[in-house]
Scaffold this motif. Structure first.
Motif, mmCIF file in Angstrom:
data_model
loop_
_atom_site.group_PDB
_atom_site.id
_atom_site.type_symbol
_atom_site.label_atom_id
_atom_site.label_comp_id
_atom_site.label_asym_id
_atom_site.label_seq_id
_atom_site.Cartn_x
_atom_site.Cartn_y
_atom_site.Cartn_z
ATOM 1 N N TYR A 78 0.841 -1.205 0.000
ATOM 2 C CA TYR A 78 0.000 0.000 0.000
ATOM 3 C C TYR A 78 0.876 1.254 0.000
ATOM 4 C CZ TYR A 78 -3.719 -3.254 1.175
ATOM 5 O OH TYR A 78 -4.598 -4.294 1.136
ATOM 6 N N SER A 79 1.962 1.210 0.792
ATOM 7 C CA SER A 79 2.865 2.367 0.849
ATOM 8 C C SER A 79 3.513 2.597 -0.514
ATOM 9 C CB SER A 79 3.952 2.138 1.906
ATOM 10 O OG SER A 79 3.374 2.143 3.180
ATOM 11 N N LEU A 80 3.939 1.520 -1.165
ATOM 12 C CA LEU A 80 4.561 1.667 -2.489
ATOM 13 C C LEU A 80 3.535 2.192 -3.492
ATOM 14 C CD1 LEU A 80 6.701 -1.611 -2.679
ATOM 15 C CD2 LEU A 80 7.484 0.680 -2.151
ATOM 16 N N ALA A 81 2.324 1.631 -3.415
ATOM 17 C CA ALA A 81 1.266 2.060 -4.335
ATOM 18 C C ALA A 81 0.924 3.532 -4.139
ATOM 19 C CB ALA A 81 0.020 1.203 -4.133
ATOM 20 N N HIS A 82 1.007 4.000 -2.900
ATOM 21 C CA HIS A 82 0.725 5.414 -2.599
ATOM 22 C C HIS A 82 1.588 6.328 -3.479
ATOM 23 C CE1 HIS A 82 0.270 9.090 -0.262
ATOM 24 N NE2 HIS A 82 1.581 9.177 -0.235
ATOM 25 N N PHE A 83 2.838 5.949 -3.661
ATOM 26 C CA PHE A 83 3.746 6.766 -4.481
ATOM 27 C C PHE A 83 3.542 6.489 -5.972
ATOM 28 C CE2 PHE A 83 5.855 6.535 -0.364
ATOM 29 C CZ PHE A 83 6.157 7.866 -0.164
ATOM 30 N N PRO A 90 9.107 5.898 -4.375
ATOM 31 C CA PRO A 90 9.171 6.047 -2.916
ATOM 32 C C PRO A 90 10.552 6.518 -2.478
ATOM 33 C CG PRO A 90 9.195 3.736 -3.546
ATOM 34 C CD PRO A 90 8.980 4.508 -4.800
ATOM 35 N N PRO A 91 10.686 7.015 -1.240
ATOM 36 C CA PRO A 91 12.018 7.410 -0.784
ATOM 37 C C PRO A 91 12.954 6.201 -0.764
ATOM 38 C CG PRO A 91 10.316 8.130 0.752
ATOM 39 C CD PRO A 91 9.662 7.222 -0.218
ATOM 40 N N PRO A 92 14.235 6.401 -1.085
ATOM 41 C CA PRO A 92 15.191 5.291 -0.951
ATOM 42 C C PRO A 92 15.225 4.794 0.499
ATOM 43 C CG PRO A 92 16.170 7.142 -2.127
ATOM 44 C CD PRO A 92 14.867 7.619 -1.586
ATOM 45 N N ALA A 93 15.695 3.567 0.692
ATOM 46 C CA ALA A 93 15.699 2.978 2.038
ATOM 47 C C ALA A 93 16.553 3.789 3.010
ATOM 48 C CB ALA A 93 16.197 1.549 1.961
ATOM 49 N N SER B 98 7.999 -2.408 -9.233
ATOM 50 C CA SER B 98 6.929 -2.295 -8.235
ATOM 51 C C SER B 98 7.312 -1.319 -7.119
ATOM 52 C CB SER B 98 6.606 -3.665 -7.650
ATOM 53 O OG SER B 98 7.721 -4.160 -6.962
ATOM 54 N N GLY B 99 8.460 -0.628 -7.277
ATOM 55 C CA GLY B 99 8.841 0.415 -6.332
ATOM 56 C C GLY B 99 9.697 -0.061 -5.176
ATOM 57 N N ARG B 100 9.981 -1.364 -5.113
ATOM 58 C CA ARG B 100 10.832 -1.863 -4.021
ATOM 59 C C ARG B 100 12.279 -1.512 -4.326
ATOM 60 N NH1 ARG B 100 8.445 -6.265 -0.840
ATOM 61 N NH2 ARG B 100 6.338 -6.536 -1.602
ATOM 62 N N GLN B 101 13.016 -1.120 -3.288
ATOM 63 C CA GLN B 101 14.426 -0.808 -3.512
ATOM 64 C C GLN B 101 15.224 -2.093 -3.611
ATOM 65 O OE1 GLN B 101 16.129 2.428 -1.381
ATOM 66 N NE2 GLN B 101 18.206 1.656 -1.626
ATOM 67 N N LEU B 102 15.983 -2.215 -4.694
ATOM 68 C CA LEU B 102 16.744 -3.439 -4.937
ATOM 69 C C LEU B 102 18.201 -3.277 -4.548
ATOM 70 C CD1 LEU B 102 15.432 -4.107 -8.550
ATOM 71 C CD2 LEU B 102 14.663 -5.238 -6.468
ATOM 72 N N TYR B 103 18.690 -2.059 -4.633
ATOM 73 C CA TYR B 103 20.127 -1.858 -4.529
ATOM 74 C C TYR B 103 20.393 -0.414 -4.129
ATOM 75 C CZ TYR B 103 24.986 -1.910 -6.152
ATOM 76 O OH TYR B 103 26.344 -1.825 -6.225
ATOM 77 N N ALA B 104 21.410 -0.207 -3.305
ATOM 78 C CA ALA B 104 21.752 1.161 -2.903
ATOM 79 C C ALA B 104 23.257 1.281 -2.738
ATOM 80 C CB ALA B 104 21.065 1.507 -1.591
ATOM 81 N N LEU B 105 23.748 2.457 -3.006
ATOM 82 C CA LEU B 105 25.187 2.706 -2.902
ATOM 83 C C LEU B 105 25.363 4.176 -2.560
ATOM 84 C CD1 LEU B 105 27.937 1.180 -3.541
ATOM 85 C CD2 LEU B 105 27.828 2.268 -5.777
ATOM 86 N N ASN B 106 26.326 4.483 -1.686
ATOM 87 C CA ASN B 106 26.653 5.892 -1.474
ATOM 88 C C ASN B 106 28.168 6.069 -1.555
ATOM 89 O OD1 ASN B 106 27.799 5.278 1.053
ATOM 90 N ND2 ASN B 106 25.859 5.603 2.110
ATOM 91 N N ALA B 156 13.955 -1.850 -14.297
ATOM 92 C CA ALA B 156 14.237 -1.242 -12.992
ATOM 93 C C ALA B 156 14.503 0.247 -13.220
ATOM 94 C CB ALA B 156 15.435 -1.906 -12.341
ATOM 95 N N TYR B 157 14.521 0.991 -12.131
ATOM 96 C CA TYR B 157 14.759 2.431 -12.228
ATOM 97 C C TYR B 157 15.923 2.798 -11.309
ATOM 98 C CZ TYR B 157 9.917 1.921 -13.738
ATOM 99 O OH TYR B 157 8.772 1.504 -14.367
ATOM 100 N N ALA B 158 16.928 3.448 -11.868
ATOM 101 C CA ALA B 158 18.082 3.878 -11.063
ATOM 102 C C ALA B 158 18.004 5.394 -10.858
ATOM 103 C CB ALA B 158 19.379 3.517 -11.773
ATOM 104 N N VAL B 159 18.258 5.799 -9.638
ATOM 105 C CA VAL B 159 18.200 7.231 -9.299
ATOM 106 C C VAL B 159 19.485 7.608 -8.578
ATOM 107 C CG1 VAL B 159 17.052 8.982 -7.900
ATOM 108 C CG2 VAL B 159 15.691 7.261 -9.078
ATOM 109 N N MET B 160 20.177 8.588 -9.100
ATOM 110 C CA MET B 160 21.342 9.106 -8.399
ATOM 111 C C MET B 160 21.028 10.505 -7.903
ATOM 112 S SD MET B 160 25.227 9.574 -9.565
ATOM 113 C CE MET B 160 26.448 9.884 -8.328
ATOM 114 N N TRP B 161 21.394 10.778 -6.655
ATOM 115 C CA TRP B 161 21.042 12.049 -6.026
ATOM 116 C C TRP B 161 22.271 12.676 -5.392
ATOM 117 C CZ3 TRP B 161 18.419 16.199 -5.595
ATOM 118 C CH2 TRP B 161 18.267 16.890 -4.397
ATOM 119 N N ILE B 162 22.557 13.899 -5.769
ATOM 120 C CA ILE B 162 23.665 14.642 -5.164
ATOM 121 C C ILE B 162 23.086 15.956 -4.621
ATOM 122 C CG2 ILE B 162 25.978 15.595 -5.498
ATOM 123 C CD1 ILE B 162 26.064 13.960 -8.129
#
Lengths: 205, 187
Positions: A78-83, A90-93, B98-106, B156-162
């Motif tokens: 639901y939270s993901l669908a909201h965005f 959604p915001p990154p983790a 589906s909006g789930r985060q798969l991977y992250a790097l800083n 998938a969707y990759a986003v880089m933010w500075i």
């Protein structure tokens, strides 16, 4: 030989057909009503879930709330669908987003007042405090104060004023008459300590 | 009896519609939005997002900064992202469709001025059973030259933010971002 139906006078036969037709129409209306209701219930409950499920108040920080994006949370879809429904990601983790629409007294934030945000921001690699519209969008960069641009008090406390007129110290302009405040922590440090977010007071209305 | 039967079928219908609304429609809605916007519809290309697009696509990334976006499409082969970020705080996030985060790097995890991340599809279950995928293919591996990421989905969707403290540095950051890329990996 003639059947009973044929033997019926024409008026009686017409009345029987009418009754039969009305019964069928009533059944169709009930059927459409039941399934129309089912479709509306399915869509309506999902839309309700997108807005309300996964949102929880922040403990020890009255007025602040956040949307859970924890993989273990049953409300995650639901939270993901909201965005996604609004064409947003959604915001990154690593990002924690906290919002509120009222001051500590529970009064809705009003652009005609001076809103003072006072307190220590939890330690993070980067943070922002924004005045956003009702959907959480900061319409301009000037509606946001960042950790890089903030002036902190000697004890490390942040004092930020949101007002339509310029204010001394940290100041941002509200985007609309009714607005929300968003506090975003990027890569929060010391996640073991309990989170305490700044207090929000309104004056000068 | 017929009414009870109808109500049960209606309840099942409502539940099915609810599930479709939660699990499928949002993904389609997001895809439709992405196609509508010039900045996000092109696949396998790193795009520096205009500030308006960034604010609506990534509402949690507020304040002055540079956001780059790549719509990763693995249907034509592996995709490589080459980053040359500044020596300040930055983050890279990869989301599933589906909006789930798969991977992250800083920048702390990367600890280098130039990063190459290769994305490819993980072998299908049938491929694994038939032995066409090795253990190396299944487990994400990290070596000194590049990060290898396997995705179960083709998109998938990759986003880089500075983020920048000084809004005056954003233009410079956008120019610097142009030296980074997202493209189909050359064979």
């Amino acid at each position: 030989l003639t059947s009973d139906a044929d033997a019926m006078p024409l008026q009686q036969r017409a009345a029987a057909w009418l009754l039969q037709g009305a019964g069928l129409a009533l059944r169709a209306i009930i059927g459409i009503g039941i399934f129309g209701g089912a479709i509306a219930a399915g869509i309506g409950s999902a839309l309700y879930g997108f807005t309300h499920f996964g949102v929880a108040p922040v403990t020890n920080s009255a007025g602040w709330q956040s949307r859970s994006l924890d993989a273990q949370d049953s409300a995650l879809p639901y939270s993901l669908a909201h965005f996604l429904m609004d064409g947003r990601l959604p915001p990154p983790a690593s990002v924690k987003d906290f919002t509120r629409s009222a001051d500590d007294a529970g009064v809705a934030l009003d652009a005609r007042c001076v809103v003072e945000i006072r307190g220590t921001i939890p330690q993070a690699r980067w943070w922002t405090v924004s005045a956003t519209d009702s959907e959480g969008l900061a319409l301009r960069d000037s509606h946001t104060l960042t950790s890089g641009g903030a002036i902190l008090e000697p004890g490390g406390e942040l004092v930020l004023r949101i007002s339509s007129t310029p204010q001394p110290g940290n100041w941002i302009r509200p985007p609309a008459n009714r607005y929300r405040i968003a506090l975003t922590l990027h890569d929060q440090l010391n996640t073991r300590t309990e989170l305490t977010l700044p207090k929000v007071q309104q004056s000068g209305c | 009896m017929k009414t009870v039967y109808r109500l049960v079928v209606a309840a099942l219908c409502a539940a099915l519609i609810h599930i479709v609304m939660v699990l499928y429609i949002p993904y389609e809605a997001f895809r439709a939005y992405s196609k509508f916007d010039v900045a996000t519809r092109t696949a396998n290309q790193l795009v520096v997002l205009p500030s308006d697009t960034r604010r609506s696509l990534l509402p949690s990334l507020r304040g002055p900064g540079v956001a780059a976006y790549c719509n990763i499409d693995l249907t034509k082969g592996p995709v490589s992202i080459l980053l040359q970020p500044p020596a300040t705080y930055w983050s890279l996030s990869v989301f599933s469709r589906s909006g789930r985060q798969l991977y992250a790097l800083n920048e702390r995890q990367a600890d280098t001025a130039q990063i190459a991340i290769d994305f490819k599809r993980s072998p299908s279950l049938l491929g694994r059973i038939m032995g066409t995928g090795t253990d190396e293919d299944i487990t994400p591996t990290i070596d000194s030259a590049a990060w290898n990421v396997e995705l179960s989905d083709a998109q998938a969707y990759a986003v880089m933010w500075i983020p920048y403290a000084d809004p005056g540095l954003v233009k410079l950051g956008e120019e610097q971002m142009k030296s980074s890329s997202c493209s189909l990996k050359k064979a």
